[in-house]
Design a protein around this motif. Structure first.
Motif, PDB file in Angstrom:
ATOM      1  N   PHE A  88      17.448   7.555  26.171  1.00  0.00           N
ATOM      2  CA  PHE A  88      16.977   6.231  25.756  1.00  0.00           C
ATOM      3  C   PHE A  88      17.894   5.595  24.711  1.00  0.00           C
ATOM      4  N   GLN A  89      17.741   4.304  24.557  1.00  0.00           N
ATOM      5  CA  GLN A  89      18.521   3.576  23.559  1.00  0.00           C
ATOM      6  C   GLN A  89      18.264   4.124  22.147  1.00  0.00           C
ATOM      7  N   HIS A  90      16.996   4.412  21.840  1.00  0.00           N
ATOM      8  CA  HIS A  90      16.663   4.849  20.483  1.00  0.00           C
ATOM      9  C   HIS A  90      16.431   6.353  20.383  1.00  0.00           C
ATOM     10  N   PHE A  91      17.007   7.076  21.293  1.00  0.00           N
ATOM     11  CA  PHE A  91      17.113   8.551  21.284  1.00  0.00           C
ATOM     12  C   PHE A  91      15.791   9.316  21.350  1.00  0.00           C
ATOM     13  N   TYR A  92      14.802   8.912  20.544  1.00  0.00           N
ATOM     14  CA  TYR A  92      13.498   9.609  20.477  1.00  0.00           C
ATOM     15  C   TYR A  92      13.627  11.100  20.205  1.00  0.00           C
TER      16      TYR A  92
END
Ligand SMILES: Nc1ncnc2c1ncn2[C@@H]1O[C@H](COP(=O)(O)OP(=O)(O)O)[C@@H](O)[C@H]1O
Ligand SMILES: [Mg+2]
Length: 337
Positions: A88-92
């Motif tokens: 994902f874009q925000h890694f999580y």
């Protein structure tokens, strides 16, 4: 292979139904890097999330390696989803866990035996180039390093498919490039099919084999990346391409040109400079270059030039036809003044 048929996703909201994906058909071959491009709200994430059933489609089917995921339930679905990794874009990442623990977390989900876990984590860290960050917490990592952890976690259970949702959109250009190279390496060495969504054509240019352009939940154009860059059909695709290949010539320069303005495109299998040199030699014309670039798409050159061609109108016309006869695509932007 991923076969998406008549796929639709409609969200139910307080304000009524919202269409995320509208009857999309796509076939993505095994081992391919497939890019999905579109502006915000086009339905890219909805489509991607349907591929691993993070969102349940409201219509159509998704076959991954011959199994229709929409027909699976419970344990069977859970197992099938372990073979589809996602970043994902925000890694999580889990902030209270170290890099190694973040990765083992994914291994636990697949009930990996304890004794195999440590060696697998080492293997994965090596794959993504983070061996020395094993015991570090996410807060101590750069964006690129966080995404590498995300990638290691997504690869933990040997997926056949890796889904990437704007995986480089939060990263600077150099870091983006290093992550894209890592994805390409994973694709080649592990033969993992990659589906990535992005709003940046540079990302597509760098690693995708084929691509689709989405708008309002639909696929409006689809094909080989090189073909789409050299011959985009829809206005939307042209707009996306222009972010990579475009001519920004000051109006005052264009105004000063009295000859015919011609945009000439050479595909990789055509030797551009040779043709231009021959043209100038054979016809009684003068060519003045206003802009030129050669883009490399998957190592195949695509040349695009803006030229002012001066001479008698008939000579200019014949010179242009000659170039076209040798495989160039020429488009007259403005006739001589
Ligand atoms: N969980 C949701 N609930 C309601 N509407 C949603 C939801 N997710 C996405 N949408 C809507 O679906 C459409 C497509 O969104 P999305 O798939 O996120 O597009 P993209 O990833 O291309 O920006 C948008 O109109 C968006 O508002
Ligand atoms: Mg999105």
């Amino acid at each position: 292979m991923i076969r998406i048929k008549e796929l639709s996703k409609e969200y139910t909201t307080k304000k009524g139904p919202v269409i995320g994906v509208n009857q999309v058909n796509l076939t993505i071959s095994e081992g391919e890097v497939f890019g999905i491009v579109g502006y915000s709200g086009a339905g890219k994430s909805s489509l991607l999330r349907c591929i691993n059933l993070l969102e349940r489609p409201t219509g159509g089917s998704i076959e991954v390696n011959g199994r229709d995921l929409t027909k699976l339930k419970g344990e069977e679905l859970r197992k099938a989803r372990l073979k589809i990794g996602m970043i994902f874009q925000h890694f999580y990442l889990i902030s209270q866990k170290t890099v190694a623990e973040n990765i083992s977390f994914a291994l636990k989900a697949a009930s990996t035996p304890r004794e195999k876990m440590a060696s697998r984590v080492v293997e994965l860290l090596e794959m993504v180039g983070l061996t020395d960050k094993k015991d570090v917490y996410p807060a101590q990592l750069s964006g690129g390093q966080k995404q590498r952890v995300g990638i290691a976690r997504a690869l933990a259970n040997n997926p056949a498919v890796l889904l990437c949702d704007e995986a480089t959109s939060a990263l600077d250009p150099n870091t983006t490039l290093s992550i894209l190279r890592l994805l390409k390496k994973i694709n080649r060495e592990l033969n993992i099919t990659i589906v990535l969504i992005t709003h940046e054509m540079n990302v597509v240019k760098e690693i995708c084999d084929r691509m689709a352009v989405m708008q309002d939940g639909r696929v409006v154009e689809e094909g080989d990346v090189y073909d789409i860059f050299s011959n985009p059909v829809t206005d939307l695709t042209k707009e996306f391409i222009s972010s990579v290949v475009s001519f920004d010539v000051p109006q005052s320069i264009l105004d000063a040109c009295k000859g015919r303005l011609v945009k000439v495109l050479f595909r990789g299998d055509v030797a551009g400079e040779g043709i231009i040199a021959d043209t100038v030699k054979q016809f009684d014309i003068k060519a003045n270059f206003l802009h030129g670039s050669i883009e490399y798409i998957q190592e195949k050159p695509l040349g695009l030039f803006l030229m002012e061609i001066k001479g008698e109108p008939d000579d200019v016309t014949r010179a242009i036809s000659y170039m076209e006869g040798r495989g160039a695509q020429a488009e007259v932007i403005r006739n001589g003044l």
